[in-house]
Structure formats: structure tokens, C-alpha cells
Scaffold this active site. Sequence first.
Site, PDB file in Angstrom:
ATOM      1  CB  SER A 237      -2.153 -14.415   5.493  1.00 16.52           C
ATOM      2  OG  SER A 237      -2.675 -13.128   5.212  1.00 16.52           O
ATOM      3  NE  ARG A 238      -6.901 -12.223   3.399  1.00 16.87           N
ATOM      4  CZ  ARG A 238      -7.312 -11.096   2.798  1.00 16.87           C
ATOM      5  NH1 ARG A 238      -7.906 -11.158   1.620  1.00 16.87           N
ATOM      6  NH2 ARG A 238      -7.135  -9.914   3.349  1.00 16.87           N
TER       7      ARG A 238
ATOM      8  CG  ASP B 103      -1.734  -3.420  11.414  1.00 15.29           C
ATOM      9  OD1 ASP B 103      -1.791  -2.734  10.382  1.00 15.29           O
ATOM     10  OD2 ASP B 103      -2.661  -3.487  12.248  1.00 15.29           O
TER      11      ASP B 103
ATOM     12  CG  ASN C 207       1.846  -9.123  -1.693  1.00 16.32           C
ATOM     13  OD1 ASN C 207       1.429  -8.967  -2.842  1.00 16.32           O
ATOM     14  ND2 ASN C 207       1.122  -9.698  -0.737  1.00 16.32           N
TER      15      ASN C 207
ATOM     16  CE1 TYR D 139      -4.268  -0.549  -4.058  1.00 13.69           C
ATOM     17  CE2 TYR D 139      -4.653  -0.230  -6.415  1.00 13.69           C
ATOM     18  CZ  TYR D 139      -4.216  -1.026  -5.370  1.00 13.69           C
ATOM     19  OH  TYR D 139      -3.718  -2.283  -5.630  1.00 13.69           O
ATOM     20  CB  ALA D 140      -3.684   5.573  -8.686  1.00 15.52           C
TER      21      ALA D 140
ATOM     22  CB  ALA E 135      -0.744   4.458  -2.088  1.00 18.28           C
ATOM     23  CE  LYS E 136      -0.693  -1.148  -4.245  1.00 22.22           C
ATOM     24  NZ  LYS E 136       0.144  -2.063  -3.477  1.00 22.22           N
TER      25      LYS E 136
HETATM   26  N1  NAP Z   1      -5.554  -8.242  -6.902  1.00 17.32           N
HETATM   27  C1  NAP Z   1      -5.252  -7.335  -7.818  1.00 17.32           C
HETATM   28  O1  NAP Z   1      -5.928  -7.215  -8.864  1.00 17.32           O
HETATM   29  C2  NAP Z   1      -4.059  -6.436  -7.634  1.00 17.32           C
HETATM   30  C3  NAP Z   1      -3.692  -5.625  -8.722  1.00 17.32           C
HETATM   31  C4  NAP Z   1      -2.592  -4.789  -8.587  1.00 17.32           C
HETATM   32  C5  NAP Z   1      -1.876  -4.759  -7.406  1.00 17.32           C
HETATM   33  N2  NAP Z   1      -2.284  -5.547  -6.365  1.00 17.32           N
HETATM   34  C6  NAP Z   1      -1.495  -5.453  -5.140  1.00 17.32           C
HETATM   35  O2  NAP Z   1      -1.014  -6.736  -4.807  1.00 17.32           O
HETATM   36  C7  NAP Z   1      -0.891  -6.855  -3.386  1.00 17.32           C
HETATM   37  C8  NAP Z   1      -1.625  -8.108  -2.924  1.00 17.32           C
HETATM   38  O3  NAP Z   1      -2.973  -7.985  -3.323  1.00 17.32           O
HETATM   39  P1  NAP Z   1      -3.998  -9.222  -3.239  1.00 17.32           P
HETATM   40  O4  NAP Z   1      -4.960  -9.011  -4.344  1.00 17.32           O
HETATM   41  O5  NAP Z   1      -3.273 -10.490  -3.103  1.00 17.32           O
HETATM   42  O6  NAP Z   1      -4.741  -8.827  -1.881  1.00 17.32           O
HETATM   43  P2  NAP Z   1      -5.587  -9.712  -0.855  1.00 17.32           P
HETATM   44  O7  NAP Z   1      -5.970 -11.014  -1.437  1.00 17.32           O
HETATM   45  O8  NAP Z   1      -6.650  -8.792  -0.364  1.00 17.32           O
HETATM   46  O9  NAP Z   1      -4.513  -9.975   0.319  1.00 17.32           O
HETATM   47  C9  NAP Z   1      -3.972  -8.875   0.979  1.00 17.32           C
HETATM   48  C10 NAP Z   1      -2.857  -9.333   1.881  1.00 17.32           C
HETATM   49  O10 NAP Z   1      -2.311  -8.165   2.499  1.00 17.32           O
HETATM   50  C11 NAP Z   1      -2.494  -8.242   3.905  1.00 17.32           C
HETATM   51  N3  NAP Z   1      -2.922  -6.947   4.416  1.00 17.32           N
HETATM   52  C12 NAP Z   1      -3.992  -6.213   4.055  1.00 17.32           C
HETATM   53  N4  NAP Z   1      -4.047  -5.098   4.776  1.00 17.32           N
HETATM   54  C13 NAP Z   1      -3.002  -5.129   5.634  1.00 17.32           C
HETATM   55  C14 NAP Z   1      -2.539  -4.273   6.645  1.00 17.32           C
HETATM   56  N5  NAP Z   1      -3.160  -3.132   6.949  1.00 17.32           N
HETATM   57  N6  NAP Z   1      -1.420  -4.620   7.324  1.00 17.32           N
HETATM   58  C15 NAP Z   1      -0.762  -5.773   7.041  1.00 17.32           C
HETATM   59  N7  NAP Z   1      -1.162  -6.641   6.102  1.00 17.32           N
HETATM   60  C16 NAP Z   1      -2.277  -6.323   5.408  1.00 17.32           C
HETATM   61  C17 NAP Z   1      -3.580  -9.272   4.144  1.00 17.32           C
HETATM   62  O11 NAP Z   1      -3.357  -9.855   5.437  1.00 17.32           O
HETATM   63  P3  NAP Z   1      -4.536 -10.500   6.334  1.00 17.32           P
HETATM   64  O12 NAP Z   1      -5.461 -11.207   5.409  1.00 17.32           O
HETATM   65  O13 NAP Z   1      -3.788 -11.426   7.243  1.00 17.32           O
HETATM   66  O14 NAP Z   1      -5.193  -9.361   7.051  1.00 17.32           O
HETATM   67  C18 NAP Z   1      -3.338 -10.244   2.994  1.00 17.32           C
HETATM   68  O15 NAP Z   1      -2.324 -11.147   3.321  1.00 17.32           O
HETATM   69  C19 NAP Z   1      -1.473  -5.570  -2.798  1.00 17.32           C
HETATM   70  O16 NAP Z   1      -0.441  -4.676  -2.498  1.00 17.32           O
HETATM   71  C20 NAP Z   1      -2.306  -5.015  -3.943  1.00 17.32           C
HETATM   72  O17 NAP Z   1      -2.461  -3.627  -3.866  1.00 17.32           O
HETATM   73  C21 NAP Z   1      -3.342  -6.396  -6.450  1.00 17.32           C
END
Ligand code: NAP
Length: 248
Positions: free
Chosen positions: A19-20, A65, A92, A157-158, A160-161
Site C-alpha cells: 500500500s505504501r 497483518d 516486503n 530490527y537488525a 529480524a532483518k
Molecule cells: N525505507 C527504508 O529506508 C528501508 C531500508 C531498509 C529496508 N526497508 C524495508 O523495506 C520494507 C518496506 O519499507 P518502507 O520504507 O516502504 O515502509 P513504509 O513506507 O513504512 O510502508 C510499510 C508497508 O508495510 C505495511 N505494514 C507495516 N506494518 C505492517 C503490519 N504489521 N502488517 C502488515 N503490513 C504492515 C504497511 O501497510 P499499511 O500502510 O497498509 O499499514 C505499508 O504498506 C520494510 O520491510 C522495511 O523494513 C526499508
Amino acid sequence: MRRMDGSEVNRVALVSGGSRGIGAAVTSGLAERGCRVGCTYRTGFAEAEKLAVRHPEQVVPVRFDLSDPETATTAVNDVVSRWGRLDSLILNAGQWAGGRLTGTSPDSWWRVIDSNLRGTVDLARAALPYLATSPAPSIVLVSSVVGLIGHAGDTAYAAAKSAMVGFGRSLAKEVARDGIRVNILAPGFVTTDMTDAVPLSSRKRIEDATILGRFGTVDEMAKAAIFLSEDATFCTGSVLTADGGWAL
Ligand SMILES: NC(=O)c1ccc[n+]([C@@H]2O[C@H](COP(=O)([O-])OP(=O)(O)OC[C@H]3O[C@@H](n4cnc5c(N)ncnc54)[C@H](OP(=O)(O)O)[C@@H]3O)[C@@H](O)[C@H]2O)c1
């Protein structure tokens, strides 16, 4: 992807956290390539619905979820009952929560592990039987470079990843016999809602430590995820770092 009779068939994907942020860019990128995509939301139905409106017939919002195992099964079933197949799974969805180990209660520390890992594993488990019947199935796990090199203030977080890397590489060995490729994307810092909380001074420090001098974009992450999912046909168990050189 071709059928036995030589005709083309569009792939079907399920993108968690579609979604985001990165997941929304992956959803759009896959739809632009002709895939049909189940895009999961938890709180962001409106955002997922916008993607469905932009790609009618190709994107469908699906509730998922990470902390509710039943939604893993229903999300997979929703996609399979709509399109009759599943070829790609992009794991993701994730949540960041920081804090130094000594400043975090045991309960909240384990909640971060649970909220990132449990639903990811549940969704993979629910999808495997359907992926095994696809002619070219793949799974991509979105980990983080923090899970590879560590980061102060991010032990949960680290961890888990990092676990997603071990899980993904082991799963790659388990499911290769079904033709399923499993790869891992390890993004660095990317501009999304997740990194909105990073204070400007920390953002500047991170940019200075990044060889390319900036945060990544969601479109750059989507290209990397789609490469692993759709194009990297001789890659399995691979970890692709996309961090602008932050971890170098
Ligand atoms: N942004 C970074 O710098 C970064 C760096 C390294 C890794 N990542 C990883 O990349 C992935 C996406 O990150 P992003 O930055 O795009 O995050 P984001 O913009 O915060 O979006 C998170 C997405 O995950 C969903 N989500 C969050 N908590 C959830 C839950 N408990 N159950 C089901 N869905 C859930 C949200 O759904 P809703 O909005 O519908 O609730 C949203 O679609 C994550 O796994 C993150 O750890 C991100």
C-alpha cells in the site's frame, strides 16, 4: 511467461506491504510489466485502492497483518481465487522500531522481531503450495542492509532483518526442487514514511556516509526487487545490496 502451447500468460504476484513506500512502487512496477498483483494493506486500504484504480483489472487490494496468521492464508487465497495462480511473492511488509538494547524492555524488543518475522514466514508458508505449481516461481524477501552489517540502536530490527536472510537462504535450498527461486533484497536508507522520522541531522550523517551521497528512492528499490523476482533466473539464495554504498 509462456504456456506449453506457446501462448503468453501474465504472471500473478502478491506484494506484502504494497500500500505504501517500496511495496507500492513494486506493485506499480509489476503492473506496468503486465503482472496482476495482489497488493496488501493493513491500515492503508485507501492507498492500496488508489493503486487498483490506477491499474484496473491488474491490482487488487488484499488485507494482511503481519501479526495475524489467518490473514496470511486469506491474502494468498484471495489472490489465487481471483486469478487462479501465484507466480511471485514479494515479502516486503515490515515495521521499524529502534532503541538501544539497554533502553528497551524485553517485551517491546521481542515484539519487533515478531512483528517483522512471524507474518513474513506465515505468508511464505501459505504461498508455497501455489508457487510450486507455477512454471517460474520466485520469492523475494525485503531485508535491510542493517541486518547485514548491524546498526547501533537497531538490535531488534537488525536481528529480524538478519533472520530474514538466514530464512531466505535456507528456504532457497529447501524449495529449489520445486523450481522456486528465493532471493533477498537488502536496501540501505530509502526515502519513505519509514525514514520520515529520521531527524535532519542524522539524515545528513547517513548521506555523508553513503558513497552515492543520498537516500535511495522507492523506484530504485522496486527495480532491484523486480529484477530478483522476474529477471534474475540464475539467482537463488542471493542477497542484493541496494544501499548507495553505505555499507562499503
Ligand atoms: N525505507 C527504508 O529506508 C528501508 C531500508 C531498509 C529496508 N526497508 C524495508 O523495506 C520494507 C518496506 O519499507 P518502507 O520504507 O516502504 O515502509 P513504509 O513506507 O513504512 O510502508 C510499510 C508497508 O508495510 C505495511 N505494514 C507495516 N506494518 C505492517 C503490519 N504489521 N502488517 C502488515 N503490513 C504492515 C504497511 O501497510 P499499511 O500502510 O497498509 O499499514 C505499508 O504498506 C520494510 O520491510 C522495511 O523494513 C526499508
